[in-house]
Motif scaffolding. Structure first.
Motif, PDB file in Angstrom:
ATOM      1  N   GLY A   1       0.850  -1.193   0.000  1.00  0.00           N
ATOM      2  CA  GLY A   1       0.000   0.000   0.000  1.00  0.00           C
ATOM      3  C   GLY A   1       0.883   1.238   0.000  1.00  0.00           C
ATOM      4  O   GLY A   1       2.039   1.186   0.457  1.00  0.00           O
ATOM      5  N   SER A   2       0.360   2.358  -0.544  1.00  0.00           N
ATOM      6  CA  SER A   2       1.218   3.547  -0.544  1.00  0.00           C
ATOM      7  C   SER A   2       1.386   4.093   0.870  1.00  0.00           C
ATOM      8  O   SER A   2       2.345   4.806   1.149  1.00  0.00           O
ATOM      9  N   ASP A   3       0.502   3.729   1.788  1.00  0.00           N
ATOM     10  CA  ASP A   3       0.717   4.135   3.184  1.00  0.00           C
ATOM     11  C   ASP A   3       2.055   3.603   3.704  1.00  0.00           C
ATOM     12  O   ASP A   3       2.772   4.301   4.417  1.00  0.00           O
TER      13      ASP A   3
ATOM     14  N   LEU B   1       4.829   5.635   2.083  1.00  0.00           N
ATOM     15  CA  LEU B   1       4.925   6.955   2.728  1.00  0.00           C
ATOM     16  C   LEU B   1       5.560   6.818   4.117  1.00  0.00           C
ATOM     17  O   LEU B   1       6.426   7.617   4.491  1.00  0.00           O
TER      18      LEU B   1
ATOM     19  N   TYR C   1      -3.338  15.071   3.763  1.00  0.00           N
ATOM     20  CA  TYR C   1      -3.500  13.691   4.228  1.00  0.00           C
ATOM     21  C   TYR C   1      -3.072  13.605   5.700  1.00  0.00           C
ATOM     22  O   TYR C   1      -1.922  13.910   6.032  1.00  0.00           O
TER      23      TYR C   1
ATOM     24  N   THR D   1       0.475  16.606  -1.512  1.00  0.00           N
ATOM     25  CA  THR D   1      -0.510  15.654  -2.020  1.00  0.00           C
ATOM     26  C   THR D   1      -1.167  16.280  -3.245  1.00  0.00           C
ATOM     27  O   THR D   1      -1.740  17.369  -3.145  1.00  0.00           O
TER      28      THR D   1
ATOM     29  N   ALA E   1      -5.866  15.785  -0.613  1.00  0.00           N
ATOM     30  CA  ALA E   1      -6.954  15.141   0.112  1.00  0.00           C
ATOM     31  C   ALA E   1      -7.040  15.812   1.484  1.00  0.00           C
ATOM     32  O   ALA E   1      -5.993  16.078   2.065  1.00  0.00           O
TER      33      ALA E   1
ATOM     34  N   ASP F   1       2.669  13.000  -3.257  1.00  0.00           N
ATOM     35  CA  ASP F   1       1.752  11.877  -3.049  1.00  0.00           C
ATOM     36  C   ASP F   1       0.671  11.968  -4.127  1.00  0.00           C
ATOM     37  O   ASP F   1      -0.232  12.799  -4.059  1.00  0.00           O
TER      38      ASP F   1
ATOM     39  N   ALA G   1      -1.681   9.773  -5.014  1.00  0.00           N
ATOM     40  CA  ALA G   1      -2.665   8.685  -4.845  1.00  0.00           C
ATOM     41  C   ALA G   1      -3.851   8.837  -5.807  1.00  0.00           C
ATOM     42  O   ALA G   1      -4.390   7.842  -6.285  1.00  0.00           O
ATOM     43  N   TYR G   2      -4.242  10.079  -6.083  1.00  0.00           N
ATOM     44  CA  TYR G   2      -5.451  10.309  -6.901  1.00  0.00           C
ATOM     45  C   TYR G   2      -5.119  10.858  -8.291  1.00  0.00           C
ATOM     46  O   TYR G   2      -5.968  11.421  -8.963  1.00  0.00           O
TER      47      TYR G   2
ATOM     48  N   THR H   1      -0.444   4.610  -5.933  1.00  0.00           N
ATOM     49  CA  THR H   1      -1.126   3.463  -5.335  1.00  0.00           C
ATOM     50  C   THR H   1      -1.979   2.705  -6.353  1.00  0.00           C
ATOM     51  O   THR H   1      -2.435   3.286  -7.339  1.00  0.00           O
TER      52      THR H   1
ATOM     53  N   SER I   1      -4.697   1.381  -5.142  1.00  0.00           N
ATOM     54  CA  SER I   1      -5.974   1.320  -4.409  1.00  0.00           C
ATOM     55  C   SER I   1      -7.112   2.072  -5.065  1.00  0.00           C
ATOM     56  O   SER I   1      -8.273   1.710  -4.867  1.00  0.00           O
ATOM     57  N   LYS I   2      -6.804   3.143  -5.794  1.00  0.00           N
ATOM     58  CA  LYS I   2      -7.885   4.028  -6.257  1.00  0.00           C
ATOM     59  C   LYS I   2      -8.199   3.761  -7.725  1.00  0.00           C
ATOM     60  O   LYS I   2      -9.188   3.123  -8.032  1.00  0.00           O
TER      61      LYS I   2
ATOM     62  N   ARG J   1      -3.596  -4.098  -1.279  1.00  0.00           N
ATOM     63  CA  ARG J   1      -2.532  -3.355  -0.592  1.00  0.00           C
ATOM     64  C   ARG J   1      -1.243  -3.324  -1.427  1.00  0.00           C
ATOM     65  O   ARG J   1      -0.293  -4.079  -1.196  1.00  0.00           O
TER      66      ARG J   1
HETATM   67  N1  PMP Z   1      -2.257   9.054   0.085  1.00  0.00           N
HETATM   68  C1  PMP Z   1      -3.451   9.648   0.158  1.00  0.00           C
HETATM   69  C2  PMP Z   1      -3.542  11.116  -0.089  1.00  0.00           C
HETATM   70  C3  PMP Z   1      -4.599   8.905   0.482  1.00  0.00           C
HETATM   71  O1  PMP Z   1      -5.783   9.506   0.587  1.00  0.00           O
HETATM   72  C4  PMP Z   1      -4.476   7.518   0.707  1.00  0.00           C
HETATM   73  C5  PMP Z   1      -5.692   6.680   1.018  1.00  0.00           C
HETATM   74  N2  PMP Z   1      -6.127   6.764   2.332  1.00  0.00           N
HETATM   75  C6  PMP Z   1      -3.196   6.947   0.635  1.00  0.00           C
HETATM   76  C7  PMP Z   1      -2.110   7.741   0.307  1.00  0.00           C
HETATM   77  C8  PMP Z   1      -2.959   5.505   0.962  1.00  0.00           C
HETATM   78  O2  PMP Z   1      -3.455   4.629   0.045  1.00  0.00           O
HETATM   79  P1  PMP Z   1      -3.056   3.089   0.057  1.00  0.00           P
HETATM   80  O3  PMP Z   1      -2.299   2.795   1.326  1.00  0.00           O
HETATM   81  O4  PMP Z   1      -4.344   2.368  -0.022  1.00  0.00           O
HETATM   82  O5  PMP Z   1      -2.189   2.899  -1.146  1.00  0.00           O
END
Ligand code: PMP
Length: 356
Positions: A84-86, A89, A111, A152, A156, A182, A184-185, A208, A210-211, A219
């Motif tokens: 996951g990118s979390d 990060l 974030y 970001t 977000a 970041d 992510a989006y 990521t 995830s989106k 993950r």
């Molecule tokens: N960066 C940002 C700005 C996010 O909103 C999110 C999702 N909560 C993430 C990173 C993490 O995403 P993930 O760990 O699912 O890759």
């Protein structure tokens, strides 16, 4: 007797959005993609040989790194994969910041995991407020004496995006400081700066699956950067976990990367719905920030965000609300399918009628 460390006792952890995966909810609270993963993902899962689970996975996800590098227009040594990118990060903090250093700089509204990572790794925080219209104030950022930045883009929970050229000029103007972007989006904005990492040794882009790849459940995330920064992430990762991506995750992520056309179509549908939902919310009396992401941040001053959030939840629609002074009139609403968005809008009409 308390056997916890002082850190574990005192730290305020990050709170993720509610995961009520009860089918009865229309779930628009954690920015997941409303469309299913690509057909190739299903095929990869069906073809997966469970015998292989006996063996540890590739520690650095090299086959996946190769595919990501191709997609991003860089080389394998420019890619680092995480759970996951979390996780990516999280590892950036010990990799690029010192506890006795000048600190990590980020916006006051961004974030909310960044301050938690700073607390966890004892890294000083330098906070720069967004402008009155909820934009990053990159001029103010440049003046901050710090070790580096987290930006970001799109931001977000606001959804507001910065043009890629502006990010690159910020990176150029701050050559001594690392700039972690970041993204992510980013698929919903199309202004990624990932392909520039070999021109800017202080630029690290985090992305990521995830989106835009509809894979929040697997993950998988990654960083794109020059080799020196990527090597730093590997050094830190190998102090925590040799195998952050399991075998299934690596296979599925590769199948997703190979499905560009499918995901481009999903992204277009999300963006079209975002525009429709924004207009409909404005007509209902909301103030909606211009979004470049797969969610909108909508303000309703008359009742505040908590009322809207609670009333929607009673009607089976989950959105996200933060009980913080600057955010208390807002709800963040993930873009759903047309049908989900229609349910949201119908519920909002009922709720606003109550307040007439
Ligand atoms: N960066 C940002 C700005 C996010 O909103 C999110 C999702 N909560 C993430 C990173 C993490 O995403 P993930 O760990 O699912 O890759």
């Amino acid at each position: 007797m308390n056997l916890l460390s002082k850190l574990a006792q005192s730290i305020q952890p990050y709170t993720a959005g509610e995961q009520l995966n009860d089918k009865k909810y229309v779930k628009l609270n954690t920015n997941e993609n409303p469309y299913p993963p690509a057909p190739k993902v299903y095929e990869a899962l069906q073809a997966f040989n469970a015998d292989m689970l006996r063996l540890y996975p590739a520690p650095n996800s090299d086959a996946l790194r190769e595919k990501i590098a191709e997609a991003e227009g860089v080389k394998i040594e420019n890619i680092f994969c995480g759970n996951g990118s979390d996780e990516v990060l999280a590892l950036c903090f010990p990799a690029f910041f010192d506890s006795e250093g000048k600190g990590a700089c980020f916006a006051d509204i961004t974030y909310s995991f960044y301050p938690v990572f700073c607390d966890f790794f004892s890294i000083p925080q330098k906070i720069v407020p967004l402008t009155e219209d909820y934009r990053f104030n990159l001029n103010e950022f440049s003046k901050v004496d710090c070790q580096g930045y987290f930006i970001t883009n799109p931001n977000a929970p606001t959804g507001v995006g910065i043009e890629g050229e502006q990010i690159l000029s910020f990176v150029r103007n701050n050559p001594q400081k690392i700039v972690v972007v970041d993204e992510a989006y980013m698929a919903f904005f199309n202004q990624s700066v990932a392909s520039y990492v070999n021109e800017y040794p202080n630029l690290l882009v985090v992305k990521t699956f995830s989106k835009s790849y509809s894979l929040a459940g697997i993950r998988s995330g990654y960083a794109v950067g020059c080799q020196a920064l990527i090597d730093g992430l590997f050094r830190v990762k190998d102090c925590f976990n040799s195998y952050p991506l399991d075998r299934v995750c690596q296979e599925v992520s590769m199948a997703a990367i190979a499905s560009k056309e499918y995901y481009d179509e999903c992204t277009q549908k999300v963006v079209a719905e975002r525009e429709r939902l924004t207009h409909a919310l404005v007509e209902l009396g909301f103030y909606v920030l211009p979004s470049s992401a797969n969610f909108v941040f909508a303000e309703y001053k008359k009742t505040g965000g908590k009322f809207i959030y609670e009333q929607l939840k009673q009607r089976g629609v989950l959105v996200r609300f933060w009980n913080k002074p600057q955010l208390k009139n807002f709800c963040r609403i993930t873009i759903g399918t047309k049908e989900q968005n229609d349910i949201l809008l119908q519920s909002l009409r009922e709720i606003l009628n109550l307040t007439e």
